[in-house]
Design a protein around this motif. Structure first.
Motif, PDB file in Angstrom:
ATOM      1  N   GLU A   1      39.927  44.057  54.962  1.00 29.73           N
ATOM      2  CA  GLU A   1      40.596  43.499  56.140  1.00 29.73           C
ATOM      3  C   GLU A   1      42.122  43.514  55.999  1.00 29.73           C
ATOM      4  OE1 GLU A   1      38.148  42.430  58.222  1.00 29.73           O
ATOM      5  OE2 GLU A   1      36.489  41.986  56.863  1.00 29.73           O
ATOM      6  N   GLY A   2      42.617  43.574  54.768  1.00 29.58           N
ATOM      7  CA  GLY A   2      44.058  43.664  54.562  1.00 29.58           C
ATOM      8  C   GLY A   2      44.803  42.345  54.621  1.00 29.58           C
ATOM      9  N   TYR A   3      44.129  41.222  54.340  1.00 31.33           N
ATOM     10  CA  TYR A   3      44.831  39.938  54.277  1.00 31.33           C
ATOM     11  C   TYR A   3      45.407  39.717  52.893  1.00 31.33           C
ATOM     12  CZ  TYR A   3      42.387  38.591  58.545  1.00 31.33           C
ATOM     13  OH  TYR A   3      41.908  38.529  59.809  1.00 31.33           O
ATOM     14  N   ARG A   4      46.482  38.914  52.840  1.00 30.44           N
ATOM     15  CA  ARG A   4      46.935  38.420  51.535  1.00 30.44           C
ATOM     16  C   ARG A   4      46.320  37.062  51.356  1.00 30.44           C
ATOM     17  NH1 ARG A   4      53.123  38.868  50.029  1.00 30.44           N
ATOM     18  NH2 ARG A   4      52.250  37.988  48.134  1.00 30.44           N
ATOM     19  N   VAL A   5      45.609  36.838  50.266  1.00 34.02           N
ATOM     20  CA  VAL A   5      44.893  35.568  50.188  1.00 34.02           C
ATOM     21  C   VAL A   5      45.747  34.427  49.648  1.00 34.02           C
ATOM     22  CG1 VAL A   5      42.584  36.575  50.120  1.00 34.02           C
ATOM     23  CG2 VAL A   5      43.776  36.126  48.006  1.00 34.02           C
ATOM     24  N   GLY A   6      46.821  34.708  48.925  1.00 31.64           N
ATOM     25  CA  GLY A   6      47.638  33.604  48.415  1.00 31.64           C
ATOM     26  C   GLY A   6      48.788  34.113  47.571  1.00 31.64           C
ATOM     27  N   LYS A   7      49.678  33.180  47.191  1.00 31.80           N
ATOM     28  CA  LYS A   7      50.860  33.564  46.410  1.00 31.80           C
ATOM     29  C   LYS A   7      50.734  33.170  44.944  1.00 31.80           C
ATOM     30  CE  LYS A   7      54.283  33.264  50.129  1.00 31.80           C
ATOM     31  NZ  LYS A   7      53.633  32.280  51.055  1.00 31.80           N
ATOM     32  N   GLU A   8      50.050  32.039  44.696  1.00 32.28           N
ATOM     33  CA  GLU A   8      49.889  31.572  43.313  1.00 32.28           C
ATOM     34  C   GLU A   8      48.440  31.162  43.137  1.00 32.28           C
ATOM     35  OE1 GLU A   8      52.929  28.430  43.275  1.00 32.28           O
ATOM     36  OE2 GLU A   8      53.963  29.687  41.797  1.00 32.28           O
ATOM     37  N   ALA A   9      47.786  31.735  42.142  1.00 35.28           N
ATOM     38  CA  ALA A   9      46.344  31.511  42.049  1.00 35.28           C
ATOM     39  C   ALA A   9      45.905  31.095  40.654  1.00 35.28           C
ATOM     40  CB  ALA A   9      45.594  32.775  42.446  1.00 35.28           C
ATOM     41  N   VAL A  10      44.810  30.331  40.623  1.00 35.96           N
ATOM     42  CA  VAL A  10      44.068  30.075  39.395  1.00 35.96           C
ATOM     43  C   VAL A  10      42.661  30.606  39.658  1.00 35.96           C
ATOM     44  CG1 VAL A  10      43.028  28.266  37.955  1.00 35.96           C
ATOM     45  CG2 VAL A  10      45.433  28.105  38.635  1.00 35.96           C
ATOM     46  N   ILE A  11      42.077  31.221  38.648  1.00 36.09           N
ATOM     47  CA  ILE A  11      40.734  31.779  38.824  1.00 36.09           C
ATOM     48  C   ILE A  11      39.775  31.061  37.887  1.00 36.09           C
ATOM     49  CG2 ILE A  11      39.347  33.893  38.636  1.00 36.09           C
ATOM     50  CD1 ILE A  11      41.865  35.460  39.393  1.00 36.09           C
ATOM     51  N   LEU A  12      38.657  30.611  38.427  1.00 36.74           N
ATOM     52  CA  LEU A  12      37.629  29.974  37.592  1.00 36.74           C
ATOM     53  C   LEU A  12      36.489  30.959  37.417  1.00 36.74           C
ATOM     54  CD1 LEU A  12      36.352  27.580  36.104  1.00 36.74           C
ATOM     55  CD2 LEU A  12      35.455  26.792  38.299  1.00 36.74           C
ATOM     56  N   GLY A  13      36.194  31.291  36.163  1.00 40.40           N
ATOM     57  CA  GLY A  13      35.117  32.235  35.865  1.00 40.40           C
ATOM     58  C   GLY A  13      35.709  33.568  35.470  1.00 40.40           C
ATOM     59  N   SER A  14      35.226  34.124  34.341  1.00 45.82           N
ATOM     60  CA  SER A  14      35.835  35.359  33.847  1.00 45.82           C
ATOM     61  C   SER A  14      34.857  36.520  33.921  1.00 45.82           C
ATOM     62  CB  SER A  14      36.323  35.164  32.411  1.00 45.82           C
ATOM     63  OG  SER A  14      35.207  34.904  31.581  1.00 45.82           O
ATOM     64  N   GLY A  15      33.970  36.489  34.916  1.00 52.28           N
ATOM     65  CA  GLY A  15      33.125  37.662  35.164  1.00 52.28           C
ATOM     66  C   GLY A  15      34.004  38.798  35.669  1.00 52.28           C
ATOM     67  N   ASP A  16      33.437  39.992  35.744  1.00 49.15           N
ATOM     68  CA  ASP A  16      34.249  41.160  36.080  1.00 49.15           C
ATOM     69  C   ASP A  16      34.976  41.040  37.421  1.00 49.15           C
ATOM     70  OD1 ASP A  16      33.943  42.819  33.788  1.00 49.15           O
ATOM     71  OD2 ASP A  16      31.858  43.076  34.369  1.00 49.15           O
ATOM     72  N   ILE A  17      34.328  40.441  38.405  1.00 48.41           N
ATOM     73  CA  ILE A  17      34.995  40.375  39.713  1.00 48.41           C
ATOM     74  C   ILE A  17      36.243  39.501  39.634  1.00 48.41           C
ATOM     75  CG2 ILE A  17      34.623  40.071  42.181  1.00 48.41           C
ATOM     76  CD1 ILE A  17      31.671  39.875  41.632  1.00 48.41           C
ATOM     77  N   GLY A  18      36.153  38.396  38.888  1.00 48.28           N
ATOM     78  CA  GLY A  18      37.295  37.521  38.712  1.00 48.28           C
ATOM     79  C   GLY A  18      38.440  38.243  38.013  1.00 48.28           C
ATOM     80  N   LEU A  19      38.111  39.014  36.986  1.00 50.96           N
ATOM     81  CA  LEU A  19      39.140  39.739  36.226  1.00 50.96           C
ATOM     82  C   LEU A  19      39.802  40.799  37.115  1.00 50.96           C
ATOM     83  CD1 LEU A  19      37.192  40.250  32.859  1.00 50.96           C
ATOM     84  CD2 LEU A  19      38.833  38.455  33.434  1.00 50.96           C
ATOM     85  N   ILE A  20      38.978  41.549  37.828  1.00 52.42           N
ATOM     86  CA  ILE A  20      39.490  42.603  38.707  1.00 52.42           C
ATOM     87  C   ILE A  20      40.401  42.002  39.786  1.00 52.42           C
ATOM     88  CG2 ILE A  20      38.756  44.239  40.512  1.00 52.42           C
ATOM     89  CD1 ILE A  20      37.904  45.386  37.928  1.00 52.42           C
ATOM     90  N   MET A  21      40.007  40.829  40.295  1.00 54.81           N
ATOM     91  CA  MET A  21      40.807  40.197  41.342  1.00 54.81           C
ATOM     92  C   MET A  21      42.104  39.617  40.798  1.00 54.81           C
ATOM     93  SD  MET A  21      39.810  40.842  44.214  1.00 54.81           S
ATOM     94  CE  MET A  21      40.868  39.724  45.137  1.00 54.81           C
ATOM     95  N   ALA A  22      42.116  39.215  39.524  1.00 56.14           N
ATOM     96  CA  ALA A  22      43.360  38.721  38.921  1.00 56.14           C
ATOM     97  C   ALA A  22      44.404  39.837  38.972  1.00 56.14           C
ATOM     98  CB  ALA A  22      43.098  38.288  37.479  1.00 56.14           C
ATOM     99  N   ARG A  23      44.024  41.028  38.546  1.00 56.57           N
ATOM    100  CA  ARG A  23      44.952  42.163  38.561  1.00 56.57           C
ATOM    101  C   ARG A  23      45.337  42.523  39.993  1.00 56.57           C
ATOM    102  NH1 ARG A  23      42.860  47.660  36.063  1.00 56.57           N
ATOM    103  NH2 ARG A  23      41.329  47.379  37.724  1.00 56.57           N
ATOM    104  N   ARG A  24      44.354  42.528  40.850  1.00 55.62           N
ATOM    105  CA  ARG A  24      44.594  42.921  42.238  1.00 55.62           C
ATOM    106  C   ARG A  24      45.648  42.019  42.882  1.00 55.62           C
ATOM    107  NH1 ARG A  24      45.644  46.072  45.417  1.00 55.62           N
ATOM    108  NH2 ARG A  24      44.850  46.080  47.533  1.00 55.62           N
ATOM    109  N   MET A  25      45.553  40.711  42.625  1.00 58.61           N
ATOM    110  CA  MET A  25      46.513  39.781  43.217  1.00 58.61           C
ATOM    111  C   MET A  25      47.903  39.979  42.629  1.00 58.61           C
ATOM    112  SD  MET A  25      44.444  36.287  44.031  1.00 58.61           S
ATOM    113  CE  MET A  25      45.809  35.676  45.028  1.00 58.61           C
ATOM    114  N   VAL A  26      47.973  40.218  41.315  1.00 57.85           N
ATOM    115  CA  VAL A  26      49.274  40.439  40.689  1.00 57.85           C
ATOM    116  C   VAL A  26      49.926  41.695  41.268  1.00 57.85           C
ATOM    117  CG1 VAL A  26      50.424  41.057  38.524  1.00 57.85           C
ATOM    118  CG2 VAL A  26      48.703  39.241  38.556  1.00 57.85           C
ATOM    119  N   LEU A  27      49.150  42.751  41.439  1.00 59.65           N
ATOM    120  CA  LEU A  27      49.705  43.994  41.985  1.00 59.65           C
ATOM    121  C   LEU A  27      50.199  43.787  43.412  1.00 59.65           C
ATOM    122  CD1 LEU A  27      47.284  46.792  40.711  1.00 59.65           C
ATOM    123  CD2 LEU A  27      49.567  46.209  39.892  1.00 59.65           C
TER     124      LEU A  27
END
Ligand SMILES: Cc1cc2nc3c(=O)[nH]c(=O)nc-3n(C[C@H](O)[C@H](O)[C@H](O)COP(=O)(O)OP(=O)(O)OC[C@H]3O[C@@H](n4cnc5c(N)ncnc54)[C@H](O)[C@@H]3O)c2cc1C
Ligand code: SF4
Lengths: 124, 425
Positions: free
Chosen positions: B149-175
């Protein structure tokens, strides 16, 4: 470049903790269980590279973004410059897998290509 | 009533690979039903690379991997109906489906393949105290919002859970220009792949806090901050270890569960550990002629194994239709039960028929903890027939062993096969 660095090898699930010593005499790797760890560590300290994936805005498509990737890996320190250019880019629909979106991303000489088909939207 | 030889529910990588295999095994009349407007399933939103190393020997992104199978299915002339959601299935293989164009329809199938994938554990199940301000997403929802959809979900995030989707999304948000303050993981190890920890967290200096959980969420309308605390061996927070992080977004990556409302509705026997249906070596569920594959059967980390498993389901469904029913397939042997024991959490399949089974059957399983230097042992009743040492096994990576018919037939009266880990001296 002198000094010591710690890395986790990603060659296999074992994930050996590697210690790399950079000295004028050369690079010394320890902690690896197999030769792949040595190769990985040398590349990581001399020329680390990554493939970058992201999305680009699409005008008039059935979805708002098309996914893209750098066609080959780029130097790690160029990742953010590359993202900067990707963020500024937009393309008109339709888009086909493999379409070139950026010819030379952030001066790396690497192309950015589409990784998804996006059709034109019927309702404009 | 509309009838088809094989009806496949779900047009993700599992459904597509099952359809292609059924066609290659002689089936003409196949229909894929997909509720989304496009084929490809979850892969459409997994825009990162790392798919298909085993199958295609190259590193594809999720959409590229999906497109190879979508093209194959189209080339084979297999019918697909998108925008068609299956509401229920009866024991005699009548499928009730709803779509905007055709309304409510009942379709009868000679064989069915379940390929509905999985969904994320919803946040309600997570038991985090505090109110529910905006800015809390499951990682997969955030992934779809950003990548499709192309939304920005946030500016500063904490992620709970270190499964692959969480890890992939950590990088995605930083980029995308956001700051990811920390990834907290309840367990003392990460459930994600090493490669993702290195390339998604270490590359960007994001701390991974093992043995931590969220104890408080601040903010009325929007998240304003979260508090993390260390947990003890009982996984309960330890007083005095609280750390506060300012953020406007909390992503939850707390595991996936197979999407099995339809299977339960049919009354299929389920496996409580996988949350998927019980299957035999033909990937056939408790109902004759109903097969299951992919994430609906058990959660996979590599899509290559999904495609491989699904091809097997497609092949067996084709054989079932050709033979006009499962009865002709069994050998008269009583089914042999597979047991998971001592560090092996589950096996798929859960039973097999040594007389009728293929030359080789792959048994997939997961372990309960991180084990170094343990062996995977296979017992036929009380006799150990194989012992393979693994340098390391982790719960995040699926393991497998191969059983051969030849060896099983040498054990007369076989009742049980046990797969277990054993500590090596
Ligand atoms: C976020 C994420 C990241 C991943 N990253 C990687 C990776 O880096 N590398 C890798 O190899 N693997 C990765 N995987 C794993 C791999 O992508 C999945 O295992 C694979 O996509 C599962 O395929 P599937 O067909 O079983 O399920 P899905 O892809 O989920 O497809 C199921 C389909 O069924 C449809 N459906 C469900 N219910 C119904 C119904 N009632 N009626 C009609 N249709 C229905 C759904 O709409 C969906 O399209 C990742 C998975 C996820 C979730
Ligand atoms: S050094 Fe070898 S054994 Fe260790 S993680 Fe790397 S590839 Fe695996």
């Amino acid at each position: 470049m002198n000094g010591e660095k710690e890395l986790t090898c990603i060659g296999c699930p074992l994930g050996c903790l590697l210690t790399v010593n950079m000295t004028p005499e050369g690079i010394f790797v320890s902690g690896n269980t197999c030769p792949r760890g040595d190769v990985y560590a040398r590349k990581e300290v001399t020329n680390p590279t990554r493939i970058v994936t992201s999305t680009v805005r699409v005008q008039g498509g059935v979805i708002a973004r098309v996914s893209v990737k750098t066609e080959s890996d780029i130097p790690k320190e160029k990742i953010f410059a590359c993202m900067e250019e990707i963020r500024k880019t937009s393309v008109p629909a339709p888009v086909r897998i493999g379409d070139v979106i950026i010819r030379n991303c952030a001066g790396t000489g690497v192309r950015v290509v589409a990784t998804k088909d996006v059709e034109e939207s019927c309702d404009g | 009533m509309i009838c088809h030889d094989i009806v496949i529910i779900g047009g993700g990588p599992a459904g597509l690979a099952a359809a292609a295999a059924a066609r290659k095994n002689g089936m003409e009349d196949i229909l894929i039903l997909e509720r989304d407007r496009v084929l490809g399933g979850i892969l459409n939103q997994c825009i990162h690379n790392g798919f298909g190393l085993h199958t295609f020997k190259e590193e594809l992104t999720g959409p590229e991997y999906a497109s190879r199978y979508i093209r194959l299915v189209k080339e084979l002339g297999i019918s697909c109906r998108t925008g068609s959601m299956v509401l229920s299935i009866s024991r005699d293989k009548e499928v009730t489906v709803v779509s905007r164009e055709k309304g409510l329809q009942v379709i009868r199938a000679k064989a069915l393949i379940l390929a509905m994938g999985c969904r994320e554990r919803p946040r309600g199940a997570l038991n985090i105290p505090g109110c529910r301000p905006a800015g809390i997403y499951t990682a997969g929802t955030a992934q779809r919002l950003m990548n499709i959809e192309g939304y920005r979900v946030g500016k500063e995030a904490v992620i709970l859970g270190s499964g692959d989707i969480g890890l992939i999304m950590a990088r995605r948000m930083v980029l995308e220009g956001a700051k990811v303050k920390a990834v907290a993981e309840l367990m003392p190890y990460s459930g994600g792949l090493k490669r993702n920890i290195v390339q998604c967290l270490d590359d960007y200096g994001i701390p991974l806090k093992l043995g931590y959980t969220v104890v408080d969420i601040e903010g009325q309308d929007r998240v304003e901050g979260v508090t993390l605390a260390a947990v003890g061996p009982d996984r309960k927070p330890i007083a005095g270890t609280e750390e506060h992080y300012r953020c406007d977004t909390l992503l939850l990556s707390c595991g996936l569960i197979p999407e099995n409302e339809l299977s339960k509705g049919m009354g299929l026997p389920m496996n409580p550990v996988t949350s998927g249906p019980m299957v035999n070596d033909r990937l056939e569920t408790g109902a004759a002629g109903v097969f299951a594959c992919g994430n609906v059967l058990h959660v996979h980390d590599l899509v290559d194994y999904v495609s491989e498993e699904a091809a097997l389901a497609g092949e067996h469904a084709a054989r079932y239709v050709r033979n006009g029913g499962a009865e002709s397939e069994t050998s008269g042997h009583l089914p042999v039960i597979l047991r998971a024991e001592n560090g092996v959490r589950y096996t798929v399949p859960q039973s097999l028929d040594p007389g009728a089974m293929a030359e080789k059957v792959t048994v997939r399983f997961r372990v309960s903890d991180v084990y170094k230097g343990r062996s995977v042992c296979v017992y036929l009743d009380k006799t150990c027939i194989s012992r393979q040492k693994r340098r390391v096994m982790t719960p995040g990576e699926m393991e497998q062993v191969t059983l051969t018919r030849e060896r099983l037939l040498q054990a007369p009266g076989l009742k049980e096969i046990t797969i277990r880990t054993e500590v090596e001296e």
